[in-house]
Design a protein around this motif. Structure first.
Motif: not given
Length: 254
Positions: A73-75, A141-142, A165-166, A240-249
């Motif tokens: 769903e995040l994707l 995942i960003g 977290t870290l 969650v919209l960032s390219d980093f997050t999309k790629s990591a997911l």
């Protein structure tokens, strides 16, 4: 009462004045938004049910307790509005749990990640097994554990939350979680249900009005969560919209 579809399952059963709520999903008991919303509604309904004095919250199976938000769903999130809507699901659930008139006992049989740790933190008393390791992996995942952070920090303190977290690539052991206060008790897997049921039975014999007043005291000082958690949901919904997050997911799914 049972509700089940491709978005997961939710079942509530009753033992005298004890309500047992079980959620499940094929993907390690993760939460798509529909299941989050159904669980929130169920907690709110049980809060108003005068025949219920105690709630046990559990997940299905013998492995993971909860792996947090649904990656599928995040994707699918395409804009900030959709992102806010999805992460508001966790905000609504945490607020429902803290506002619930009943004491909520968590039954944690296995590992928990991200939002699963947040749900555990929103329980009033938690039984877990030695296999119940925990992790906050959101930074990997960003995004970050922004919505659940107030609940986690309230339970284990800001320092331990920061450590989780870290060092989000590391699992924290069940013993660590017990020492920090995330868990109230550890017991062997084969004794988990007996311990939970015994404790819930004892609680349910107490004066319901006293339990309700105690619940209010337990959650004193969290009134700002009515707005804070949704402000945090907006932050996560944007990230969650960032390219980093999309790629990591996508990498995590592979």
């Amino acid at each position: 009462m049972s509700l089940e579809n491709t978005n997961g399952s939710l079942e509530t059963s009753f033992q005298n004045t004890i309500a047992i709520v079980q959620f499940g999903h094929p993907a390690s008991n993760s939460f798509p938004s529909e299941l989050l919303n159904r669980l929130t509604t169920e907690i709110n309904d049980l809060s108003r049910n005068e025949a219920v004095s105690v709630i046990i919250l559990k997940s299905e199976g013998s492995k993971a307790f909860c792996s947090g938000a649904s990656f599928d769903e995040l994707l699918k999130v395409e804009n900030e509005e959709q992102g806010l809507e999805f992460f508001s699901g966790f905000a609504h659930l945490l607020n429902a749990m803290r506002n619930c008139n009943k004491i909520i006992i968590g039954r944690v049989q296995g590992k928990a990640v991200g939002g699963g740790v947040g749900i555990i933190s929103a329980c009033d008393y938690v039984f877990a097994t030695p296999q119940s390791d925990v992790k906050l992996s959101e930074l990997a995942i960003g995004i970050g554990p922004f919505v659940i952070e107030p609940a986690v920090s309230r339970k284990i303190g800001k320092t331990a939350m920061t450590e989780m977290t870290l060092a989000g690539h590391e699992w924290k052991s069940a013993e660590w979680a017990l020492q920090k206060g995330l868990f109230s008790a550890l017991c062997k897997a084969e004794k988990l249900d007996a311990e939970v049921e015994s404790f819930a039975g004892r609680l349910s014999s107490y004066n319901p009005e006293a339990l309700y007043e105690m619940k209010k005291i337990i959650w004193e000082g969290t009134e700002t969560w009515e707005s804070l958690l949704f402000e945090r949901a907006a932050i996560t919904g944007k990230l969650v919209l960032s390219d980093f997050t999309k790629s990591a997911l996508l990498q995590f799914k592979k």
